[in-house]
Design a protein around this motif. Sequence first.
Motif, PDB file in Angstrom:
ATOM      1  N   LEU A 117     -13.179  56.187  81.746  1.00 18.78           N
ATOM      2  CA  LEU A 117     -13.892  56.111  83.025  1.00 18.78           C
ATOM      3  C   LEU A 117     -14.977  55.050  82.977  1.00 18.78           C
ATOM      4  N   ALA A 118     -15.599  54.909  81.806  1.00 19.74           N
ATOM      5  CA  ALA A 118     -16.671  53.917  81.658  1.00 19.74           C
ATOM      6  C   ALA A 118     -16.168  52.491  81.828  1.00 19.74           C
ATOM      7  N   ILE A 119     -14.904  52.249  81.519  1.00 21.62           N
ATOM      8  CA  ILE A 119     -14.370  50.892  81.681  1.00 21.62           C
ATOM      9  C   ILE A 119     -13.600  50.722  82.981  1.00 21.62           C
ATOM     10  N   GLY A 120     -13.655  51.751  83.853  1.00 24.79           N
ATOM     11  CA  GLY A 120     -13.124  51.582  85.191  1.00 24.79           C
ATOM     12  C   GLY A 120     -11.812  52.248  85.516  1.00 24.79           C
ATOM     13  N   THR A 121     -11.284  53.115  84.641  1.00 22.88           N
ATOM     14  CA  THR A 121     -10.052  53.809  85.000  1.00 22.88           C
ATOM     15  C   THR A 121     -10.339  54.820  86.106  1.00 22.88           C
TER      16      THR A 121
END
Length: 151
Positions: free
Chosen positions: A54-58
Motif C-alpha cells: 500500500l505504501a508504494i501505491g497498490t
Amino acid sequence: MSDFKMRFKDRSYGYMDHTNDGIFVRNIPNQQVGGYAIGIVYIENVSYPFLPGLAIGTDGGFAILMNALPKEYVHLYQLVKDGKWDEAREYNMSMASLYTAMEAEPYPGPVKTMMRILGVPGGYVRKPLVQTSKELTESMTEELRKLGKIK
C-alpha cells in the motif's frame, strides 16, 4: 538510492527492512484472477508485504491471515487511505505474531484453526496434511486474546 528505497528511508512498515539491498519490486501486468484482469506487484525479500505494498501505491493485496481476520485488514487499509501511517504501522505490527503463526506449520492448518478459535466454521485439514499442533493453537489463542478478538 532508488525511489522505492527513498519512500522507506526513515520508517519501516510491517517487516520491511528498508536497509536491505535485496529488495526488488516487480510489476507483473495483465494477470487474471477470477476472470478479472489485474496487475500484480511482487515485493521480493519482504515478509508480510500488504502494508509495504500500500505504501508504494497498490490498491490492495491478499494474505493468508485475511481469511481469519478480514475486518482487521479492512481497518488497516482504511488507516492507509486516511493517511494515518503511524497508526497503520502500529496496527500492522500488533498482528505480527499472527502473521508468523500462519506460516509456522503447513498451510491451511493454522488458518483453519484460527477461524475455529474465532468461532468461524473453518473445517479441519484433510489427510495427508496434519492438524495444527496444540502448542501453536494455544499460542494463537493467547495472541487473539491480547488483541481483544476473543475472551
